[in-house]
Design a protein around this motif. Structure first.
Motif, short mmCIF file in Angstrom:
data_model
loop_
_atom_site.label_atom_id
_atom_site.label_comp_id
_atom_site.label_asym_id
_atom_site.label_seq_id
_atom_site.Cartn_x
_atom_site.Cartn_y
_atom_site.Cartn_z
N LEU A 193 35.38 60.00 11.90
CA LEU A 193 36.73 59.86 12.45
C LEU A 193 37.23 58.44 12.29
CD1 LEU A 193 36.00 61.90 15.69
CD2 LEU A 193 37.44 62.65 13.78
N ARG A 210 41.31 57.10 12.58
CA ARG A 210 41.86 57.61 13.85
C ARG A 210 41.78 56.51 14.92
NH1 ARG A 210 40.85 63.36 13.23
NH2 ARG A 210 41.52 63.69 11.09
N VAL A 222 39.47 59.17 18.87
CA VAL A 222 38.06 59.28 18.50
C VAL A 222 37.23 59.63 19.74
CG1 VAL A 222 36.04 57.99 17.70
CG2 VAL A 222 38.24 57.71 16.53
N ALA A 249 37.77 63.24 20.76
CA ALA A 249 37.14 64.19 19.84
C ALA A 249 35.62 64.19 20.00
CB ALA A 249 37.53 63.86 18.40
N PRO A 291 36.21 65.91 12.43
CA PRO A 291 37.55 65.73 11.84
C PRO A 291 38.31 67.04 11.66
CG PRO A 291 35.79 64.82 10.44
CD PRO A 291 35.15 65.71 11.44
#
Ligand code: ADP
Ligand code: MG
Length: 360
Positions: free
Chosen positions: A108, A113, A118, A121, A158
């Motif tokens: 990521l 990002r 990040v 996620a 991702p």
């Protein structure tokens, strides 16, 4: 989701390695379509071209001829990082000096990002693979199965359109592999990502897949649901590679089968109609030892296997046939070596084999 029925279209793809007399045709005009959100498995023996096909989808190799499309758009000339595709290899390839959460964040961060995205996620991915409590550990402090789940989380983070998995469970021991099979299937359902899974393990393929492509000698042999592949193998290669099979020849008269000196099986033993000499496959569990069976033979071997017993029978016309019975508590063996027996078949038990790949 997108407007295309197919996530990946493999269109007449061939791959040749080397030149002249040194050349290997790893893939020979393979065409197949993988649906969006499908758990699709490439199944075949070692060396049949599975990894080569996966590497061409990922962009690590280019086809010698043919085209691969993703959501209707050709991938030709696109570099690996330009493709919305991630790969999980058999070796997890985790970064040993990074923690679990740093490993998952890595891809990521490479994509640029921002920190909050990040973090969000990574938290979500670790929850998904049930490793929230392990975020600060390093790979060497994890079991093989946990490391595999970190590799999965890293590849899924991702949210690629397609996840490629090359023999990703092979390094795990049996119990863990079974757990991970269920886990992978769940991950695929929950993320809605198209999974292309490569394995040489038929049981793994039958357990997890929406559809399976059976490959052999660089060629696509059959594509279908696990049931279609198991119950209606189109050729000898598929019937032989998946499950246990007896290969027999007979004379077909519509849907009845005549086995010369061994007798005949009445209407319906053959799933389709045919006339004349035919090559046939039958699964041992679709046959049974029965007084009223149409075939006669002599038991050459009895193999006790716990849940079931396999009877090898030499038919009166000299062909060999396998019959399997599930074992029930307290039930006696149905026959012993040397017994004369009769064999009956379920309707459709015999599958007609066609295609040149049948002549291995
Ligand atoms: N880089 C390469 N150079 C030459 N031959 C290769 C290369 N990669 C694969 N092959 C050959 O292509 C065939 C298919 O290999 P592979 O796709 O790895 O099979 P699988 O993954 O099904 O075991 C094999 O004969 C293999 O030796
Ligand atoms: Mg391989």
């Amino acid at each position: 989701m997108n407007g295309h029925a197919y996530s990946i279209e493999i269109d007449q793809v061939s791959k040749r390695f080397g030149h002249g007399s040194e050349a290997t045709l790893a893939l020979d005009t393979v065409s197949l379509n993988i649906r969006t959100n499908e758990f699709f498995t490439l199944l075949g023996p070692s060396g049949c071209g599975k990894t080569t096909l996966l590497r061409m989808i990922a962009g690590f190799e280019e086809p010698t001829s043919g085209d691969i499309r993703l959501d209707g758009v050709s991938l030709t000339g696109k570099l690996p990082f330009q493709r919305p595709v991630n790969t999980v290899f058999q070796s997890y390839a985790l970064f040993p000096h990074l923690t679990v959460e740093e490993n998952v964040a890595f891809g990521l961060e490479m994509l640029g990002r921002d920190r909050a995205a990040v973090r969000e996620a990574v938290t979500r991915m670790l929850a998904l693979v049930k490793l929230s409590d392990y975020a600060r550990r390093r790979p060497h402090q994890l079991s093989g199965g946990q490391q595999q789940r970190v590799a999965l989380a890293r590849a899924l983070a991702p949210h690629p359109k397609v996840l490629l998995l090359d023999e990703s469970l092979s390094a795990l021991d049996l119990k863990l592999r079974k757990d991970m099979q269920v886990e992978l299937k769940r991950l695929q359902r929950e993320t809605g990502i198209t999974f292309v899974f490569v394995t040489h393990d038929q049981e793994e393929a039958l357990t997890m897949s929406d559809r399976i492509a059976v490959m052999g000698r660089g060629k696509l042999q059959q594509v279908g649901s696990p049931e279609e592949i198991y119950d209606r193998p189109v050729n000898r290669f598929v019937a032989d590679f998946i499950g246990e099979t007896s290969f027999l020849t007979a004379e077909a008269r519509g849907r009845t089968l005549e086995f010369g000196a061994a007798g005949r099986l009445a209407e319906g033993a053959l799933g389709t109609t045919a006339q004349g000499p035919v090559a046939l496959a039958a699964r041992p569990e679709r046959l049974r030892l029965s007084e009223d069976g149409g075939l006669t033979g002599i038991v050459s071997e009895v193999v006790y296997r716990g849940a079931d017993t396999l009877y090898l029978v030499t038919l009166a016309d000299g062909q060999n046939c396998r019959v399997r019975h599930t074992n029930r508590l307290g039930a006696r063996e149905r026959a012993v070596t040397g017994d004369r027996v009769r064999i009956a078949a379920e309707p459709g038990a015999f599958q007609l084999l066609t295609g040149e790949a049948g002549h291995a």
